[in-house]
Write a protein that holds these residues in place. Structure first.
Motif, PDB file in Angstrom:
ATOM      1  N   VAL A   1      12.460  -1.428   6.445  1.00 31.48           N
ATOM      2  CA  VAL A   1      11.296  -1.805   5.634  1.00 31.48           C
ATOM      3  C   VAL A   1      10.751  -0.506   5.046  1.00 31.48           C
ATOM      4  O   VAL A   1      10.149   0.285   5.747  1.00 31.48           O
ATOM      5  N   PRO A   2      11.022  -0.263   3.763  1.00 33.11           N
ATOM      6  CA  PRO A   2      10.654   1.041   3.193  1.00 33.11           C
ATOM      7  C   PRO A   2       9.141   1.254   3.238  1.00 33.11           C
ATOM      8  O   PRO A   2       8.418   0.281   3.107  1.00 33.11           O
ATOM      9  N   ASP A   3       8.675   2.503   3.406  1.00 34.19           N
ATOM     10  CA  ASP A   3       9.503   3.678   3.493  1.00 34.19           C
ATOM     11  C   ASP A   3       9.706   4.201   4.907  1.00 34.19           C
ATOM     12  O   ASP A   3      10.778   4.700   5.258  1.00 34.19           O
TER      13      ASP A   3
ATOM     14  N   ASP B   1      11.107  -1.984  11.336  1.00 28.02           N
ATOM     15  CA  ASP B   1       9.885  -1.336  10.830  1.00 28.02           C
ATOM     16  C   ASP B   1       9.383  -0.357  11.877  1.00 28.02           C
ATOM     17  O   ASP B   1       9.716  -0.465  13.058  1.00 28.02           O
ATOM     18  N   ASP B   2       8.565   0.595  11.415  1.00 30.16           N
ATOM     19  CA  ASP B   2       8.048   1.574  12.374  1.00 30.16           C
ATOM     20  C   ASP B   2       7.010   0.941  13.287  1.00 30.16           C
ATOM     21  O   ASP B   2       6.878   1.301  14.450  1.00 30.16           O
TER      22      ASP B   2
END
Ligand SMILES: O=P(O)(O)OC[C@H]1O[C@H](OP(=O)(O)OP(=O)(O)O)[C@H](O)[C@@H]1O
Ligand SMILES: NC(=O)CC[C@H](N)C(=O)O
Ligand SMILES: [Mg+2]
Length: 540
Positions: free
Chosen positions: A305-307, A370-371
């Protein structure tokens, strides 16, 4: 999470503002709401430009040309206390004693009692609801107590030591004293980052303070060193003085800097953010593998999931020997959504920012990495987007554990009920965001991913995961008050009512406003064209 900056050029006839502006654009990911620069020029005069907006818009060429002087302070703001009013854009200024300019990253947790102290004892007027204005005045009050006509380094250390005894919370700060120099200090727990570097010139050394080391790399400074917890560093044209002035306390840098906030190419407290994110991906791969096997689910492709999650997602894919595809393409002109104000704006911008490429999703079991999952805004939107373009199953893996507690140290997560993991287990979170399965990193694995690069740090601030607040002073009563002041629904109400109440809304016109934006090609040394500190709101 704001970005702070201080620059002292050895040659006072060279203007610092162009480089400060460049540096602030490198810190833009830490705050998108407001920004500003104050420089100090001949005769100790300050010159200011600050306003709501992005660096490229507020600090345009004309504005920068009017900021005179070889030293200055800069700030990019992500409001986490007070309001989003342009009067709360930083740096802040106070004229007495000596003329002080101030930029702050973090949040104080004892603002009400400090406000009382300012009023009843220090007799200092605080004109905004910003905790940073309070902190500046606490610094000023402590400097005042030295009673000196001309101040020296020892007096400043004494004043900062006094400030550290009087306030509680997270604060990394850069200050500037008129005609004297720039100063940085960091709270005794070192929750927020700030470091320094220098650059040799033909005539002497230039010095830099910045939230992140990337600024030093980009501007050609070397010898990056973190300001230590409880330490103050003073830089004048005759050199550097540093001293530990705070109480000895547990060093606990915020782990969320490594998860999300900092740029990957920064090194904070001796830890490469990039390497720590790679390690998060490796550790998460093991957890994901375990859960997928337990459930008998197979994954066809890993999609970041950028960035921010890209670094971790690539390592995770490699470790699991799965294909890695950039399934979401990001519109590079839309900023970070998490630090945007208001849920409506965040939701709308996730859609504006990311586009799902059908080819990479259609008919596949996709693993989105994702983070972090905070309010679940991003996950909810992108899972729907993935399904809309034909994904069969959507599994989400988060490099951070579930976030169930408020942040009180400078991330705008005041209200537990806004957090999607609050009161929910993994199954319930998956249901809430529309995923088929959610896998979270464990806290020990997250800590190990970061700590392995600097084992001398024994503790990280992990309060959003644990509800344990390293500074003390945070109890249920405090959290309830915070929720009642800063939850999204409360802020919306205040914004709507602000015209009548003139309290916090973005329309209120405070004292410190943006310099005139006037088309003017005239000289910058004449009284008419230079920009002092107190300007009018005048866009022509
Ligand atoms: O669950 P949420 O409340 O949506 O918050 C978490 C998300 O927000 C951040 O992304 P953001 O778009 O801000 O920045 P990025 O481009 O650096 O990933 C973060 O990287 C997550 O993707
Ligand atoms: N996130 C931050 O560091 C913000 C600094 C300060 N508390 C403000 O709201 O302006
Ligand atoms: Mg993101």
């Amino acid at each position: 999470m704001c970005g702070i900056l201080g620059l002292l050029l050895h040659d006072p006839s060279v203007d610092a503002a162009p480089e400060i502006s460049e540096a602030l654009s490198l810190l833009q990911h830490r705050g998108q709401d407001a920004c500003g620069i104050v420089t100090c020029g001949p005769k100790g005069r300050f010159f200011q430009c600050k306003a709501n907006g992005m660096v490229r818009d507020v600090l345009d060429e004309k504005a920068i040309a009017k900021l005179i002087g070889g030293m200055g302070v800069g700030h990019v703001r992500y409001p986490t206390a007070g309001s989003s009013d342009h009067a709360e854009a930083q740096p802040f200024y106070v004229n007495s004693p000596y003329g002080i300019v101030f930029a702050h990253n973090g949040n104080l947790i004892d603002s009400p009692s400090l406000l009382q102290y300012m009023d009843a004892t220090a007799h200092r007027h605080i004109n905004t609801s910003s905790d940073s204005e309070l902190l500046l005045n606490l610094f000023a009050d402590n400097l005042q107590k030295t009673g000196k006509f001309r101040i020296n380094e020892d007096d400043i250390f004494t004043a900062i030591g006094g400030l550290m005894r009087q306030c509680t919370g997270a604060y990394a700060c850069v200050a500037m004293l008129a005609g004297f120099g720039v100063i940085a200090f960091r709270d005794p727990n070192g929750i927020r980052p700030v470091g320094m570097a220098s650059r040799k010139t033909d005539t002497g050394r230039d010095y830099l303070f910045a939230s992140e080391s990337i600024v030093a790399d980009a501007l050609g400074f070397s010898g990056w060193e973190d300001v230590k917890p409880g330490e103050a560093v003073i830089i004048t044209r005759s050199g550097v003085s540093r001293k530990h002035v705070g109480a000895h306390a547990t060093f606990a840098p915020d782990i969320f800097e490594f998860v999300y906030f900092a740029r990957p190419d920064s090194v904070l407290d001796g830890i490469s953010v990039y390497r720590s994110r790679m390690a998060m991906g490796d550790a998460l791969a093991i957890e994901v593998d375990k859960v997928l096997k337990e459930r008998g689910i197979t994954v066809d492709v890993v999609i970041p999931v950028p960035d921010t999650s890209r670094v971790a997602a690539l390592n995770l894919a490699q470790k699991l020997k799965l294909p890695y595809r950039e399934g979401f393409i990001k519109n590079r002109y839309v900023g970070r959504t998490f630090i945007m104000p208001g849920q409506q704006m965040r939701r709308k911008n996730v859609r504006r920012k990311l586009n799902a490429m059908a080819l990479e999703f259609s008919g596949k079991n996709v693993l989105l990495v994702d983070d972090s999952i905070v309010r679940g805004t991003t996950s909810e939107e992108i899972i729907q987007m993935a399904k809309d373009v034909g994904a069969k199953k959507v599994i989400v893996a988060s490099c951070a554990p579930p976030i169930r507690h408020s942040n009180v140290y400078g991330i705008d997560m005041p209200s537990r009920t806004e957090l999607v993991a609050y009161g929910r287990n993994a199954e319930e979170i998956a249901e809430a965001i529309g995923a088929d399965l959610v896998v979270f990193q464990t806290l020990p694995d997250l800590i190990a991913s970061v700590r392995q690069f600097n084992p001398s740090i024994s503790t990280f601030d992990c309060s959003v995961f644990t509800g344990e607040y390293v500074t003390g002073g945070v109890n249920e009563e405090y959290l309830h008050r915070l929720e009642s002041l800063r939850a999204d629904n409360v802020k919306n109400k205040v914004a709507v009512n602000s015209r009548e109440g003139q309290s916090e809304g973005s329309r209120a016109n405070g004292l410190h406003n943006r310099v005139n934006i006037v088309a003017s090609g005239g000289p910058v040394n004449g009284a008419d064209d230079t920009v002092g500190l107190h300007n009018t709101w005048n866009i022509s």
